[in-house]
Design an enzyme around this catalytic site. Structure first.
Site, PDB file in Angstrom:
ATOM      1  N   TYR A  33       9.365 -10.006 -37.538  1.00  0.00           N
ATOM      2  CA  TYR A  33       8.168  -9.626 -38.157  1.00  0.00           C
ATOM      3  C   TYR A  33       7.939  -9.812 -39.519  1.00  0.00           C
ATOM      4  CZ  TYR A  33       9.662  -5.058 -39.005  1.00  0.00           C
ATOM      5  OH  TYR A  33      10.251  -3.704 -39.198  1.00  0.00           O
ATOM      6  N   ARG A  52      10.876 -14.769 -46.649  1.00  0.00           N
ATOM      7  CA  ARG A  52      11.885 -13.951 -45.778  1.00  0.00           C
ATOM      8  C   ARG A  52      11.648 -14.288 -44.342  1.00  0.00           C
ATOM      9  NH1 ARG A  52      11.844  -7.562 -46.261  1.00  0.00           N
ATOM     10  NH2 ARG A  52       9.953  -7.832 -45.382  1.00  0.00           N
ATOM     11  N   ARG A 100      13.087 -15.629 -17.280  1.00  0.00           N
ATOM     12  CA  ARG A 100      14.199 -14.653 -17.800  1.00  0.00           C
ATOM     13  C   ARG A 100      15.385 -15.167 -17.921  1.00  0.00           C
ATOM     14  NH1 ARG A 100      17.472 -10.386 -16.880  1.00  0.00           N
ATOM     15  NH2 ARG A 100      17.510  -8.780 -18.611  1.00  0.00           N
ATOM     16  N   LYS A 147      14.860  -9.610 -40.050  1.00  0.00           N
ATOM     17  CA  LYS A 147      13.776  -8.565 -39.566  1.00  0.00           C
ATOM     18  C   LYS A 147      13.252  -8.900 -38.224  1.00  0.00           C
ATOM     19  CE  LYS A 147       9.589  -6.616 -41.906  1.00  0.00           C
ATOM     20  NZ  LYS A 147      10.264  -5.280 -41.994  1.00  0.00           N
ATOM     21  N   GLU A 179      20.297   2.363 -45.265  1.00  0.00           N
ATOM     22  CA  GLU A 179      18.889   2.423 -45.613  1.00  0.00           C
ATOM     23  C   GLU A 179      17.756   3.369 -44.868  1.00  0.00           C
ATOM     24  OE1 GLU A 179      16.984  -1.533 -44.696  1.00  0.00           O
ATOM     25  OE2 GLU A 179      18.157  -1.793 -42.976  1.00  0.00           O
TER      26      GLU A 179
HETATM   27  N1  PDD Z   1       9.556  -2.166 -42.887  1.00  0.00           N
HETATM   28  N2  PDD Z   1      14.400  -1.686 -44.485  1.00  0.00           N
HETATM   29  C1  PDD Z   1      13.745  -1.844 -43.341  1.00  0.00           C
HETATM   30  C2  PDD Z   1      14.996  -1.565 -41.955  1.00  0.00           C
HETATM   31  C3  PDD Z   1      12.487  -2.076 -43.123  1.00  0.00           C
HETATM   32  O1  PDD Z   1      12.056  -2.019 -41.800  1.00  0.00           O
HETATM   33  C4  PDD Z   1      11.735  -2.174 -44.155  1.00  0.00           C
HETATM   34  C5  PDD Z   1      10.347  -2.606 -44.059  1.00  0.00           C
HETATM   35  C6  PDD Z   1      12.375  -2.294 -45.431  1.00  0.00           C
HETATM   36  C7  PDD Z   1      11.684  -2.541 -46.647  1.00  0.00           C
HETATM   37  O2  PDD Z   1      11.200  -3.994 -46.649  1.00  0.00           O
HETATM   38  P1  PDD Z   1       9.876  -4.419 -47.534  1.00  0.00           P
HETATM   39  O3  PDD Z   1       9.953  -3.843 -48.965  1.00  0.00           O
HETATM   40  O4  PDD Z   1      10.099  -5.741 -47.318  1.00  0.00           O
HETATM   41  O5  PDD Z   1       8.658  -3.760 -46.735  1.00  0.00           O
HETATM   42  C8  PDD Z   1      13.772  -1.933 -45.660  1.00  0.00           C
HETATM   43  C9  PDD Z   1       8.251  -2.453 -42.718  1.00  0.00           C
HETATM   44  C10 PDD Z   1       7.373  -1.946 -43.530  1.00  0.00           C
HETATM   45  C11 PDD Z   1       7.871  -1.713 -41.246  1.00  0.00           C
HETATM   46  O6  PDD Z   1       8.676  -2.106 -40.413  1.00  0.00           O
HETATM   47  O7  PDD Z   1       6.636  -1.328 -40.879  1.00  0.00           O
END
Ligand code: PDD
Length: 283
Positions: A33, A52, A100, A147, A179
């Site tokens: 996503y 990304r 599945r 992601k 993070e």
């Molecule tokens: N999340 N680290 C993680 C684990 C994240 O899920 C996100 C973003 C970031 C920051 O990435 P970016 O600057 O590209 O948004 C770092 C999004 C916003 C979410 O899951 O809603």
């Protein structure tokens, strides 16, 4: 009021939007996503998010559902059809539907879903007072640079934070902060901005890349290395970045105030620079 959302080639009222129960994203969290922010009806850092997305897809050997131009057009259609001005656009690509089976085949039709959520992002009152975090162990999988939609542990982390009277959790692995549950983490000490280096342990934030670039352009010192919770507690300032929060001050960790316990000067300046610069480049 009902939103117009996008599902596999169609714009539909949200009540009519349906996906298959055999979709591998539903059965195996086999999907990726992106979340892109919208200010004044324009997309922030769209190119970075698409870049990304392509990388996430390629790391998982997943097919792209459409081209970059088509993705841009779908984002713009959602903005136009919903009269949408400020908030987030969520985009999910799934590997597709099949009986599945843990192993996948290459012939699946990828799924594509997008919807928006209105949210006050620029003029966010939370940024005025900052947020509190707690530290928790990082128990996610090893490829956090991709992601994916497997967000159960980050959701649990957010709940752990809430139960402890805080707003978010910073995750710790081998004694060092990785993070936040959905954002990248930073501290500021003696004017220097410190944030973990890129690797498989964290998501390569699009906001992170922009903020570090703007900081360097403004002659601020940046150090990309891991830091501990103890070091963070002794820092002058702390903050996090994400597409949904931009630059957000962190004023306490595990109940201890950071610096004066209010948003710091470097953090406030970075938020201002970020908002100014990305709005100039919004499309
Ligand atoms: N999340 N680290 C993680 C684990 C994240 O899920 C996100 C973003 C970031 C920051 O990435 P970016 O600057 O590209 O948004 C770092 C999004 C916003 C979410 O899951 O809603």
């Amino acid at each position: 009021m009902s939103r117009t959302v996008y599902v596999n080639g169609e714009y539909l009222p949200e009540e009519e939007a349906k996906v298959s129960i055999f979709d591998r994203a539903f059965l195996f969290a086999d999907g990726v996503y992106e979340v892109t922010s919208v200010l004044g009806g324009k997309l922030i850092a769209f190119d970075g998010h698409v870049e990304r997305l392509w990388r996430s897809l390629s790391e998982l050997e997943m097919s792209a559902p459409c081209t970059e131009d088509e993705l841009l057009e779908i984002h713009r259609q959602l903005i136009a059809r919903n009269g949408f001005d400020e908030g987030l656009i969520y985009l999910q690509v799934t590997r597709g539907a099949a009986d599945r089976d843990f192993a996948w085949t290459d012939d699946l039709e990828p799924g594509l879903v997008l919807f928006h959520q209105e949210k006050r992002l620029a003029d966010n009152p939370v940024a005025e007072k900052g947020i509190k975090v707690v530290s928790i162990p990082d128990e996610r999988w090893g490829r956090r640079d991709i992601k994916t939609v497997q967000l159960l542990y980050p959701s649990m982390g957010k709940m752990m934070a809430k139960k402890a009277g805080a707003d978010d959790a910073w995750m710790v692995e081998d004694g060092k902060v990785t993070e936040g549950t959905s954002n990248n983490a930073y501290i500021v000490k003696g004017g220097k901005i410190i944030t973990r280096h890129l690797g498989n342990e964290i998501l390569h934030g699009i906001t992170r890349a922009a903020v570090l670039r703007f900081a360097r352009e403004a002659q601020m010192q940046v150090e990309e290395r891991p830091f501990t919770i103890d070091e963070a507690k002794l820092a002058d300032e702390a903050f996090f970045t994400s597409a949904s929060a931009f630059v957000m001050p962190v004023v306490a960790i595990d109940g201890d105030s950071i610096g004066a316990g209010t948003p710091g000067g470097v953090t406030k300046r970075l938020r201002e620079i970020y908002l100014e610069e990305v709005q100039k480049a919004a499309i």
